[in-house]
Design a protein around this motif. Structure first.
Motif, PDB file in Angstrom:
ATOM      1  N   VAL A 126       0.836  -1.202   0.000  1.00 38.94           N
ATOM      2  CA  VAL A 126       0.000   0.000   0.000  1.00 38.94           C
ATOM      3  C   VAL A 126       0.868   1.249   0.000  1.00 38.94           C
ATOM      4  O   VAL A 126       0.632   2.195  -0.760  1.00 38.94           O
ATOM      5  CB  VAL A 126      -0.952  -0.006   1.214  1.00 38.94           C
ATOM      6  N   ALA A 127       1.903   1.258   0.837  1.00 40.55           N
ATOM      7  CA  ALA A 127       2.778   2.431   0.917  1.00 40.55           C
ATOM      8  C   ALA A 127       3.567   2.614  -0.377  1.00 40.55           C
ATOM      9  O   ALA A 127       3.750   3.754  -0.842  1.00 40.55           O
ATOM     10  CB  ALA A 127       3.732   2.289   2.101  1.00 40.55           C
ATOM     11  N   VAL A 128       4.013   1.524  -0.966  1.00 39.43           N
ATOM     12  CA  VAL A 128       4.776   1.627  -2.206  1.00 39.43           C
ATOM     13  C   VAL A 128       3.890   2.123  -3.343  1.00 39.43           C
ATOM     14  O   VAL A 128       4.282   3.010  -4.121  1.00 39.43           O
ATOM     15  CB  VAL A 128       5.417   0.273  -2.562  1.00 39.43           C
ATOM     16  N   GLU A 129       2.683   1.583  -3.462  1.00 40.79           N
ATOM     17  CA  GLU A 129       1.770   2.036  -4.509  1.00 40.79           C
ATOM     18  C   GLU A 129       1.450   3.523  -4.333  1.00 40.79           C
ATOM     19  O   GLU A 129       1.380   4.274  -5.313  1.00 40.79           O
ATOM     20  CB  GLU A 129       0.477   1.209  -4.485  1.00 40.79           C
ATOM     21  N   ALA A 130       1.259   3.958  -3.082  1.00 38.22           N
ATOM     22  CA  ALA A 130       0.985   5.372  -2.825  1.00 38.22           C
ATOM     23  C   ALA A 130       2.163   6.241  -3.249  1.00 38.22           C
ATOM     24  O   ALA A 130       1.985   7.325  -3.811  1.00 38.22           O
ATOM     25  CB  ALA A 130       0.669   5.586  -1.348  1.00 38.22           C
ATOM     26  N   ARG A 131       3.368   5.749  -2.994  1.00 44.58           N
ATOM     27  CA  ARG A 131       4.559   6.516  -3.390  1.00 44.58           C
ATOM     28  C   ARG A 131       4.663   6.586  -4.910  1.00 44.58           C
ATOM     29  O   ARG A 131       5.025   7.623  -5.476  1.00 44.58           O
ATOM     30  CB  ARG A 131       5.806   5.873  -2.794  1.00 44.58           C
ATOM     31  N   LEU A 132       4.369   5.499  -5.572  1.00 45.73           N
ATOM     32  CA  LEU A 132       4.389   5.502  -7.031  1.00 45.73           C
ATOM     33  C   LEU A 132       3.327   6.429  -7.600  1.00 45.73           C
ATOM     34  O   LEU A 132       3.531   7.071  -8.635  1.00 45.73           O
ATOM     35  CB  LEU A 132       4.204   4.078  -7.556  1.00 45.73           C
ATOM     36  N   ASP A 133       2.172   6.520  -6.911  1.00 44.95           N
ATOM     37  CA  ASP A 133       1.127   7.438  -7.349  1.00 44.95           C
ATOM     38  C   ASP A 133       1.597   8.887  -7.300  1.00 44.95           C
ATOM     39  O   ASP A 133       1.193   9.718  -8.122  1.00 44.95           O
ATOM     40  CB  ASP A 133      -0.118   7.295  -6.466  1.00 44.95           C
ATOM     41  N   ARG A 134       2.459   9.203  -6.344  1.00 47.78           N
ATOM     42  CA  ARG A 134       2.945  10.576  -6.179  1.00 47.78           C
ATOM     43  C   ARG A 134       4.203  10.862  -6.995  1.00 47.78           C
ATOM     44  O   ARG A 134       4.631  12.017  -7.098  1.00 47.78           O
ATOM     45  CB  ARG A 134       3.266  10.849  -4.702  1.00 47.78           C
ATOM     46  N   ALA A 135       4.811   9.842  -7.575  1.00 46.22           N
ATOM     47  CA  ALA A 135       6.097   9.998  -8.244  1.00 46.22           C
ATOM     48  C   ALA A 135       5.999  10.876  -9.483  1.00 46.22           C
ATOM     49  O   ALA A 135       4.971  10.930 -10.164  1.00 46.22           O
ATOM     50  CB  ALA A 135       6.648   8.629  -8.628  1.00 46.22           C
ATOM     51  N   GLU A 136       7.086  11.566  -9.760  1.00 43.48           N
ATOM     52  CA  GLU A 136       7.220  12.301 -11.017  1.00 43.48           C
ATOM     53  C   GLU A 136       7.754  11.320 -12.058  1.00 43.48           C
ATOM     54  O   GLU A 136       8.890  10.863 -11.972  1.00 43.48           O
ATOM     55  CB  GLU A 136       8.191  13.469 -10.844  1.00 43.48           C
ATOM     56  N   ILE A 137       6.901  10.993 -13.023  1.00 45.46           N
ATOM     57  CA  ILE A 137       7.247   9.985 -14.020  1.00 45.46           C
ATOM     58  C   ILE A 137       7.362  10.664 -15.376  1.00 45.46           C
ATOM     59  O   ILE A 137       6.397  11.239 -15.879  1.00 45.46           O
ATOM     60  CB  ILE A 137       6.202   8.857 -14.054  1.00 45.46           C
ATOM     61  N   SER A 138       8.547  10.612 -15.942  1.00 50.47           N
ATOM     62  CA  SER A 138       8.794  11.312 -17.208  1.00 50.47           C
ATOM     63  C   SER A 138       9.822  10.538 -18.025  1.00 50.47           C
ATOM     64  O   SER A 138      10.944  10.318 -17.565  1.00 50.47           O
ATOM     65  CB  SER A 138       9.301  12.732 -16.936  1.00 50.47           C
ATOM     66  N   TRP A 139       9.423  10.126 -19.219  1.00 46.87           N
ATOM     67  CA  TRP A 139      10.359   9.439 -20.102  1.00 46.87           C
ATOM     68  C   TRP A 139      11.376  10.453 -20.622  1.00 46.87           C
ATOM     69  O   TRP A 139      11.014  11.570 -20.988  1.00 46.87           O
ATOM     70  CB  TRP A 139       9.611   8.794 -21.274  1.00 46.87           C
ATOM     71  N   PRO A 140      12.667  10.097 -20.682  1.00 46.45           N
ATOM     72  CA  PRO A 140      13.692  11.071 -21.072  1.00 46.45           C
ATOM     73  C   PRO A 140      13.766  11.315 -22.581  1.00 46.45           C
ATOM     74  O   PRO A 140      14.794  11.072 -23.236  1.00 46.45           O
ATOM     75  CB  PRO A 140      14.978  10.415 -20.546  1.00 46.45           C
ATOM     76  N   ASN A 141      12.654  11.816 -23.134  1.00 50.73           N
ATOM     77  CA  ASN A 141      12.658  12.152 -24.557  1.00 50.73           C
ATOM     78  C   ASN A 141      13.580  13.348 -24.815  1.00 50.73           C
ATOM     79  O   ASN A 141      13.711  14.238 -23.972  1.00 50.73           O
ATOM     80  CB  ASN A 141      11.248  12.486 -25.024  1.00 50.73           C
ATOM     81  N   LEU A 142      14.190  13.365 -25.986  1.00 50.20           N
ATOM     82  CA  LEU A 142      15.116  14.428 -26.360  1.00 50.20           C
ATOM     83  C   LEU A 142      14.419  15.433 -27.264  1.00 50.20           C
ATOM     84  O   LEU A 142      13.532  15.079 -28.050  1.00 50.20           O
ATOM     85  CB  LEU A 142      16.325  13.823 -27.070  1.00 50.20           C
TER      86      LEU A 142
END
Length: 268
Positions: A126-142
């Motif tokens: 539960v804690a890990v999923e919550a952290r992933l929900d808050r994560a900044e997720i960005s593919w390193p496109n150029l």
């Protein structure tokens, strides 16, 4: 989860979960790559992320080779400095060959990610999923300026090596150019994350054969034709999202440079 995986992959994951769950230094096991992007088959790698308790991280990192040996019949492994990721352990298991990437991180590393992994096992899912929900997720496109700043220098390098007669080096540069420039731009055109030339065939990104035309034989004429094809394809892909400024004199200066072949290749 593992029922949808090839049997050997599923068996490896089941064993890994069992072993890692008994190690109190390990908090969570995550998976990325094909397991979240799709296309997993018997030839796929497994991209695993081992989340380590903060106070045990240095210890685990120092003993990660031994941990990898516990997970299966390890043939060889090395760390990922060559791709800028020293936390990564790249492993080959066998005799039934299976490539496994093991990346060792802490919980704080989950705040910034290039993709959202799936949770295979955790002491506190539960804690890990919550952290992933808050994560900044960005593919390193150029961006377009990144490509433009490098494309002509790399193409000139390949042309110069070809004109000198260093055909293997020129062919190597063409492969590098496909991976670093043309492949990512083809993915961009398709609205996909930029992933080099990965799955270009699966996603039918080169149905016109323009990328295939940049693959050269060990022959000067073939290398020159492939360089010209690379230039032409880059110009077409550049037009999708033009850079803020284009390199002055290109592509004409490079085409003129390639015309030196009469004098410079006479010795071949």
């Amino acid at each position: 989860m593992t029922s949808t995986l090839p049997p050997y992959h599923a068996a490896f994951l089941d064993k890994a979960r069992g072993i890692l769950s008994t190690d109190l230094r390990i908090h969570t096991l995550l998976a990325g790559g094909s397991m979240i992007h799709g296309g997993m088959d018997e030839l796929s790698d497994l991209d695993l992320v081992v989340v380590v308790e903060e106070d045990s991280y240095t210890e685990v990192l120092a003993s990660r080779m031994e941990m990898a040996r516990r997970l299966g019949p390890l043939l060889s492994a090395f760390t990922g400095e060559h791709v800028g990721e020293p936390r990564l352990l790249i492993c080959l298991y066998g005799p039934e060959l299976l490539h496994i990437d093991l990346k060792f991180v802490t919980m704080s590393d989950l705040d910034r990610l290039v993709e959202r992994p799936i949770v295979l096992w955790s002491r506190d899912k539960v804690a890990v999923e919550a952290r992933l929900d808050r994560a900044e997720i960005s593919w390193p496109n150029l961006d377009p300026d990144w490509f433009e700043a490098r494309a002509w220098i790399w193409l000139h390098y390949g042309a110069a090596r070809a004109l000198r007669g260093e055909l293997f080096e020129a062919i190597s540069m063409l492969a590098f150019f496909r991976d670093q420039v043309l492949g990512p731009m083809l993915h961009r055109r398709a609205g996909r994350p930029q992933r080099g030339v990965r799955r270009v065939e699966a996603y039918r990104l080169d149905e016109t054969g323009q990328l295939a035309a940049t693959v050269a034989r060990h022959d000067f004429g073939s290398v020159k034709a492939s360089l010209v094809a690379a230039i032409e394809l880059y110009l077409k892909l550049r037009a999708d999202e033009p850079p803020r400024s284009e390199m002055k004199g290109m592509p004409q200066a490079l085409f003129d440079f390639l015309r030196h072949e009469v004098d410079n290749t006479a010795r071949l």
